[in-house]
Every structure is written in structure tokens, then in C-alpha cells.
Design a protein around this motif. Structure first.
Motif, mmCIF file in Angstrom:
data_model
loop_
_atom_site.group_PDB
_atom_site.id
_atom_site.type_symbol
_atom_site.label_atom_id
_atom_site.label_comp_id
_atom_site.label_asym_id
_atom_site.label_seq_id
_atom_site.Cartn_x
_atom_site.Cartn_y
_atom_site.Cartn_z
ATOM 1 N N ALA A 401 -24.341 -22.102 33.077
ATOM 2 C CA ALA A 401 -25.370 -21.525 33.981
ATOM 3 C C ALA A 401 -24.663 -20.327 34.657
ATOM 4 C CB ALA A 401 -26.379 -22.454 34.695
ATOM 5 N N ASP A 402 -23.720 -20.517 35.160
ATOM 6 C CA ASP A 402 -23.118 -19.643 36.083
ATOM 7 C C ASP A 402 -22.703 -18.150 35.656
ATOM 8 O OD1 ASP A 402 -20.888 -20.602 35.133
ATOM 9 O OD2 ASP A 402 -19.952 -20.766 37.130
ATOM 10 N N GLY A 403 -22.489 -18.329 34.297
ATOM 11 C CA GLY A 403 -22.066 -17.254 33.599
ATOM 12 C C GLY A 403 -23.419 -16.699 32.568
ATOM 13 N N LEU A 404 -24.451 -17.101 32.566
ATOM 14 C CA LEU A 404 -25.564 -16.572 32.091
ATOM 15 C C LEU A 404 -25.998 -15.002 32.443
ATOM 16 C CD1 LEU A 404 -27.760 -19.517 31.409
ATOM 17 C CD2 LEU A 404 -26.403 -18.298 29.514
ATOM 18 N N ARG A 405 -26.079 -14.218 31.553
ATOM 19 C CA ARG A 405 -26.502 -12.778 32.010
ATOM 20 C C ARG A 405 -27.511 -12.157 30.973
ATOM 21 N NH1 ARG A 405 -24.011 -14.643 35.296
ATOM 22 N NH2 ARG A 405 -22.106 -13.815 36.713
ATOM 23 N N ALA A 406 -28.757 -11.653 31.432
ATOM 24 C CA ALA A 406 -29.488 -10.892 30.594
ATOM 25 C C ALA A 406 -28.724 -9.802 30.082
ATOM 26 C CB ALA A 406 -30.672 -10.689 31.446
ATOM 27 N N ASP A 407 -28.996 -9.408 28.805
ATOM 28 C CA ASP A 407 -28.403 -8.049 28.228
ATOM 29 C C ASP A 407 -29.624 -7.158 28.037
ATOM 30 O OD1 ASP A 407 -27.408 -6.154 26.799
ATOM 31 O OD2 ASP A 407 -26.394 -7.384 25.108
ATOM 32 N N PRO A 408 -29.519 -5.963 28.673
ATOM 33 C CA PRO A 408 -30.522 -5.084 28.717
ATOM 34 C C PRO A 408 -30.624 -4.363 27.297
ATOM 35 C CG PRO A 408 -29.134 -4.615 30.633
ATOM 36 C CD PRO A 408 -28.551 -5.665 29.847
ATOM 37 N N ASP A 409 -29.509 -4.549 26.703
ATOM 38 C CA ASP A 409 -29.566 -3.713 25.178
ATOM 39 C C ASP A 409 -30.486 -4.791 24.228
ATOM 40 O OD1 ASP A 409 -27.892 -1.588 26.118
ATOM 41 O OD2 ASP A 409 -26.006 -2.587 25.288
ATOM 42 N N MET A 410 -30.661 -6.098 24.721
ATOM 43 C CA MET A 410 -31.232 -6.931 23.814
ATOM 44 C C MET A 410 -32.754 -6.950 24.389
ATOM 45 S SD MET A 410 -29.482 -7.944 21.198
ATOM 46 C CE MET A 410 -28.956 -6.257 21.034
ATOM 47 N N ALA A 411 -33.352 -6.516 25.246
ATOM 48 C CA ALA A 411 -34.551 -6.489 25.826
ATOM 49 C C ALA A 411 -35.583 -6.430 24.708
ATOM 50 C CB ALA A 411 -34.711 -5.663 27.089
ATOM 51 N N ALA A 412 -35.349 -5.634 23.620
ATOM 52 C CA ALA A 412 -36.483 -5.240 22.776
ATOM 53 C C ALA A 412 -35.903 -6.076 21.486
ATOM 54 C CB ALA A 412 -36.354 -3.670 22.579
ATOM 55 N N SER A 413 -35.095 -6.836 21.432
ATOM 56 C CA SER A 413 -34.689 -7.704 20.130
ATOM 57 C C SER A 413 -35.725 -8.769 19.959
ATOM 58 C CB SER A 413 -33.371 -8.432 20.395
ATOM 59 O OG SER A 413 -33.260 -9.092 21.181
ATOM 60 N N LEU A 414 -35.506 -9.244 18.867
ATOM 61 C CA LEU A 414 -36.676 -10.406 18.328
ATOM 62 C C LEU A 414 -36.484 -11.590 19.466
ATOM 63 C CD1 LEU A 414 -38.659 -11.517 16.351
ATOM 64 C CD2 LEU A 414 -36.666 -12.672 15.125
ATOM 65 N N LEU A 415 -35.305 -11.928 19.792
ATOM 66 C CA LEU A 415 -35.147 -13.166 20.701
ATOM 67 C C LEU A 415 -35.181 -12.432 22.202
ATOM 68 C CD1 LEU A 415 -34.537 -15.865 21.027
ATOM 69 C CD2 LEU A 415 -32.001 -15.429 20.977
ATOM 70 N N GLY A 416 -34.976 -11.282 22.310
ATOM 71 C CA GLY A 416 -35.063 -10.610 23.963
ATOM 72 C C GLY A 416 -34.071 -11.598 24.763
ATOM 73 N N ASN A 417 -34.500 -11.625 26.077
ATOM 74 C CA ASN A 417 -33.638 -12.342 27.173
ATOM 75 C C ASN A 417 -34.629 -13.502 27.777
ATOM 76 O OD1 ASN A 417 -31.289 -10.758 27.722
ATOM 77 N ND2 ASN A 417 -32.647 -9.123 28.217
ATOM 78 N N GLU A 418 -35.615 -13.787 26.864
ATOM 79 C CA GLU A 418 -36.409 -15.152 27.241
ATOM 80 C C GLU A 418 -35.497 -16.317 27.226
ATOM 81 O OE1 GLU A 418 -39.592 -15.461 27.954
ATOM 82 O OE2 GLU A 418 -40.235 -13.494 27.355
ATOM 83 N N LEU A 419 -34.725 -16.621 26.329
ATOM 84 C CA LEU A 419 -33.848 -17.650 26.493
ATOM 85 C C LEU A 419 -32.883 -17.677 27.837
ATOM 86 C CD1 LEU A 419 -31.997 -19.332 23.528
ATOM 87 C CD2 LEU A 419 -30.702 -18.963 25.517
ATOM 88 N N VAL A 420 -32.251 -16.703 28.105
ATOM 89 C CA VAL A 420 -31.314 -16.784 29.425
ATOM 90 C C VAL A 420 -32.476 -16.768 30.674
ATOM 91 C CG1 VAL A 420 -29.950 -15.166 30.781
ATOM 92 C CG2 VAL A 420 -29.659 -15.453 28.129
#
Length: 531
Positions: A401-420
Motif C-alpha cells: 500500500a505504501d508504494g501504490l501510485r496513480a499513473d496519470p498516463d493510464m487515467a484514460a485507459s480501460l482500467l484507469g486508476n480506479e484499482l489503485v
């Protein structure tokens, strides 16, 4: 997006982290081994005790005859079942104890070295080894002729003090999927509340800080000692490869050989790469359609149609009439985009399942949604039974958990950053165990190691295996063409698996038989693929 829909999305994706596959690839070699037997009347049970019989001892552990029943209702596996008591908190040996659930598949008659066992480590995090084994037993048909197979339900899974949060969806409560649309604060609050409810329920019979990979590694060595064996062979599948690497790094003197199927590097933070890995895998899988004229002519561009479908569902989720797979009854529900995300991700695990994705997406793009809805509902209903979600949170919240980071480049991907985002929210409410300082350091060892990857794997791509191999000079990577996640039972791999354990020489394997593996063609209609 409503709080209920958002939670369904995150739950689907979390439960699919490592190892679960709804559709198994067929084993293309010889028939299944003769350890498979009729599962009896109760095919749903993870193990069915046979008639009373004197215990059979393996080391200091007493075992009794049982049948490991297939979760899909097929043939079971004859085995010996037992338990071993361990302290939940190693600092409190007189405190609460966990009865680890064990199964032993004895080596065939005349085995050269039956006491040099293979431990199979299941995926997840959250799968139980005992319940999972019947689905992968064909991969052991040669191995089991010469070696004992030992299964340990990792603490928090199966019958080893199960940490299940099946009621988390019910704890959310509140309204229709259309309610509270776009209320991100309400979604997060509902998710945090449901997580706290699960935490409080499970804490009545478990200290959730002690259900991590580190605890599981200590348990495995306790089992090894009780069995009275000096060395073991380890087969880790998916998340199980993390357990295998950590065990090999902690107790290298007790490991004879390592097999890592669909491996994840120790350095990996679970969750950070999943959006990108899914995009890459879908590009490869959908790209097969473009190379087959019948598919391209019938279905067009699957990715473009998927993007169009998702945009339409986000704008105005349609009310769909479909037949429920469990009850057979006609039902109505709005098709939310989260359901398509979960379906695409899970079906991408297996080429046999992924082959129908382009057709399903094409149907949806044409306004025919019933197939997508029925399959996504069936998937959502079955996933909670496959994973111990509470154990999964204990692992991820303590280790990643302390290493989880949202990826701005993946914001528009199918999975997006919802999981993180969902993981971070849930881990705010979840107790955390202690993580060793070297936990995320790569395994550096001269142990004989065989690493297996599927070319089209959407969660642990071949690059992961290559990364692990850099610090394992006595290793070899095999990438199986056209395959997805969990490949130990594919084609001639069962034979290669057995040969590796016999010789402990990965580089000496003649793996040309894997060249016969073929791609699974995409469906062009519900009658199958073209000629």
C-alpha cells in the motif's frame, strides 16, 4: 458513478489480482493421471472425508484418506488430509493458534524418492491450495508418479482460518446503481465503511496483522520440519511466486528447485502496473483479429469498438433484459461500464475465454447487450467464492500500500486508476503487519529455477520473468506462445515440469515441443471461428 457500482468495479479487479481463471486451458498432451477419482456426492466440498481409517503418518503429521473435489464439479483427486497447529502471532506461542489445512498426494508406487516433495503455492492473494489443486492436477500427472505433492492452505484461505469478506457488498447498502452518480466522496465513504465492517467482523477470530506473505513463509517451513524433510521443490503460481521467492530467500538451504509460473518480481508493488499490462495484453489479443481476414471483415476493430461502447455506457447506461445464468430467469438491470472492465480483464487471463471478447464487444457496439450483461453478472457472482478477500487485504495493505501510485498516463485507459484509488481507500481502514526491510529486493540465488510466462498474460507479462531471471544465474525463462495466465498445464509443460524436477537443470530441457502451441482464433460468430 454510484457508490455501489464503484465498489463492484474495485471488487472485481482486486479479486482478479493473481491466479484466478474461470476458464481453464485444455491440457493438450496425454490423458489425466490416474489419481483422479469420482468426487462423490458432495462435489462442492473442498475435501470429502472417506470412511474412517487409521491415520497415515508423514513425519509427525497424521493424515486421513480424503477426496479433493473439483470446484467445477468434475473428477476429484484421491489424497490424504490433515492439519498442523501454528501460532497466529509467533511472539505469543501460547496465544491463539491456527489449524493449517493440509493435503498430501502420495507419490506413485515404486517412486524413486517419494520424500522429496513438491509444495504447490496457490495464487490470489487469497486462493486456497487444497481447493485449487484439482484444477491443476493434470499438470502433475508425471511429477506425482515420483514425488509427493504437499498442499498447504495459506493462513487466511480455505480451511486455515478463512478471512472472507463476502458480505462487503451487502454492507454497502443503498439504492440503485443510478443513485449518487458522480459522487466520489460518497463512493469512498461507502467503500471505507464496508471495509471497516469486514475488518471488525473478521477481527473477532483473527488478528489481521498476521496474515501476510512473511507469516505464510514461516508456516511453510514449520510444515516442512513437521514432515521431516530436508529439502522441498516449490511450484509457485502467480501470487504464489511471491511466496516461493520469499521462502527461497529466507530458507535457501531447504529448497532444491523452483518453478515460477506467471511470476511477479519481488520489486513489484501489486496494483501499479495492472492498467498498463492490461492495455498491452488487449492490444496483442485484439491484434490477432486484424491478422485474420474472416475476423477483421466480420468484427472490424475490436479496440475502437470497445472505446466507443465504453463512452456510450458512461453517457447513458442502457437498461438490459437478460437471462440470469444461475436462476435461468429473465432480469433487467442497467449495464454499467464497470461490468465491461471486469469482464474484459478477467477474460483476458485465458486465450480460450478472450477469443470471444471481440464478438461480445461487437455485439455491444451494435446495441445488443444481453450477452455482455449475462456473462459479467455470472463472473461477478462467482468471484467472491474464489478468493479470501480479507486475507488479500492483509497481504496488500501490509506489503504494497505504501508504494501504490496513480499513473496519470493510464487515467484514460480501460482500467484507469480506479484499482489503485480503491486499494488506498480500503487500506486506510485495514490493520497492517510488519514487512521485512528486504521484502521488495530481488531474489539473488544460484538455485535451479524454471520461469514460465504466457505471451498474452494481462497481469504478469513475460518481461516480469526476464526481470526475475537477471539475478538467478541458474535459471531459464520459457514464454508460451499465444498463452495467458497460469501455463503449467499447457501443451507439453507437464512433461517439462517433471523433467526439470528430475534433473534440476532448466537449461538442459528440450523445450521444442512448445513450438507446437497455436494461437486460439477469435470467434467470428456464436458458432465459433471461421475455417
Amino acid at each position: 458513478m454510484s457508490r455501489k457500482t464503484r465498489f463492484i468495479l474495485v471488487a472485481l479487479l482486486l479479486l482478479a489480482f493473481f491466479g484466478w481463471r474461470q476458464v481453464r486451458d485444455r491440457v493438450q498432451d496425454a490423458p489425466a493421471d490416474n489419481t483422479a477419482v469420482a468426487a462423490g456426492k458432495d462435489a462442492a466440498a473442498a475435501r470429502t472425508p472417506s470412511a474412517p481409517a487409521p491415520p497415515r503418518m508423514f513425519g509427525s503429521i497424521a493424515f486421513h484418506p480424503c477426496t479433493l473435489a473439483s470446484p467445477m464439479g468434475g473428477a476429484g483427486v484421491a489424497a490424504q488430509c490433515g492439519t498442523l497447529s501454528v501460532a497466529e502471532d509467533p511472539a505469543k506461542p501460547q496465544g491463539r493458534r491456527i489449524a493449517l489445512n493440509l493435503a498430501w498426494i502420495p507419490a506413485g508406487e515404486g517412486a524413486d524418492d517419494p520424500r522429496n516433495p513438491v509444495f504447490m503455492l496457490a495464487g490470489g492473494p487469497g486462493q486456497a491450495a487444497v481447493a485449487t489443486y484439482p484444477t491443476v492436477a493434470p499438470a502433475f500427472r508425471e511429477v506425482a508418479k515420483h514425488r509427493d505433492v504437499v498442499l498447504v492452505d495459506q493462513r487466511g484461505t480455505g480451511d486455515s482460518n478463512l478471512l472472507q469478506c463476502a458480505d462487503m457488498l451487502e454492507a454497502l447498502g443503498g439504492g440503485d446503481d443510478a443513485d449518487e452518480a458522480g459522487d466520489e466522496a460518497a463512493s469512498r465513504a461507502a467503500m471505507r465503511e464496508a471495509t471497516a465492517h469486514c475488518r471488525d467482523t473478521l477481527s473477532r477470530h483473527a488478528d489481521l496483522r498476521f496474515y501476510t506473505t512473511t507469516d505464510a513463509v514461516r508456516d511453510l517451513d514449520t510444515v516442512r520440519q513437521a514432515l521431516g524433510v530436508e529439502q522441498v521443490n516449490l511450484l509457485g503460481i502467480s501470487y504464489g511466486t511471491r511466496v516461493a521467492q520469499r521462502y527461497a530467500g529466507t530458507y535457501p538451504q531447504h529448497v532444491r528447485a523452483l518453478v515460477l509460473d506467471s511470476p511477479a518480481p519481488n520489486e513489484l508493488v501489486l496494483g501499479n502496473d495492472f492498467a498498463r499490462n492490461l492495455e498491452d495484453a488487449l492490444a496483442l489479443q485484439f491484434g490477432r483479429c486484424a491478422k485474420i481476414p474472416d475476423c477483421a471483415n466480420a468484427l472490424g476493430d475490436p479496440r475502437a469498438q470497445l472505446d466507443s461502447l465504453m463512452a456510450r455506457l458512461r453517457d447513458d447506461p442502457p437498461l438490459v433484459t437478460y437471462r440470469d445464468a444461475n436462476s435461468g430467469r429473465q432480469q433487467q438491470e442497467r449495464l454499467q461500464p464497470a461490468r465491461i472492465v471486469g469482464l474484459a480483464r478477467m477474460y483476458a487471463y485465458s486465450p480460450m475465454a478472450a477469443s470471444i471478447l471481440p464478438l461480445l464487444i461487437h455485439e455491444g457496439a451494435q446495441g445488443r447487450y444481453d450477452g455482455l450483461m449475462a456473462l459479467s453478472k455470472m463472473l461477478a457472482d462467482s468471484l467472491p467464492e474464489q478468493m479470501a478477500y480479507g486475507m488479500q487485504l492483509s497481504v496488500i495493505c501490509s506489503e504494497d500500500a505504501d508504494g501504490l501510485r496513480a499513473d496519470p498516463d493510464m487515467a484514460a485507459s480501460l482500467l484507469g486508476n480506479e484499482l489503485v484509488d480503491g486499494l488506498l481507500t480500503q487500506c486506510e481502514a485495514w490493520p497492517k503487519g510488519t514487512r521485512p526491510d528486504d521484502f521488495h529486493k530481488p531474489l539473488a540465488s544460484n538455485l535451479p529455477t524454471l520461469l514460465l510466462s504466457g505471451e498474452l498474460d494481462p497481469v504478469t507479462p513475460p518481461a516480469y520473468a526476464e526481470q526475475i531471471a537477471r539475478t538467478l544465474p541458474n535459471s531459464r525463462v520459457l514464454v508460451l506462445r499465444g498463452q495467458g495466465h497460469n501455463v503449467i498445464g499447457t501443451g507439453c509443460m507437464p512433461r517439462l515440469f517433471a523433467q526439470f524436477l528430475d534433473t534440476a537443470d532448466a537449461r538442459g530441457l528440450d523445450a521444442k515441443c512448445l513450438d507446437k502451441l497455436a494461437y486460439t482464433p477469435p470467434f467470428t460468430s456464436f458458432n465459433g471461428w471461421g475455417p
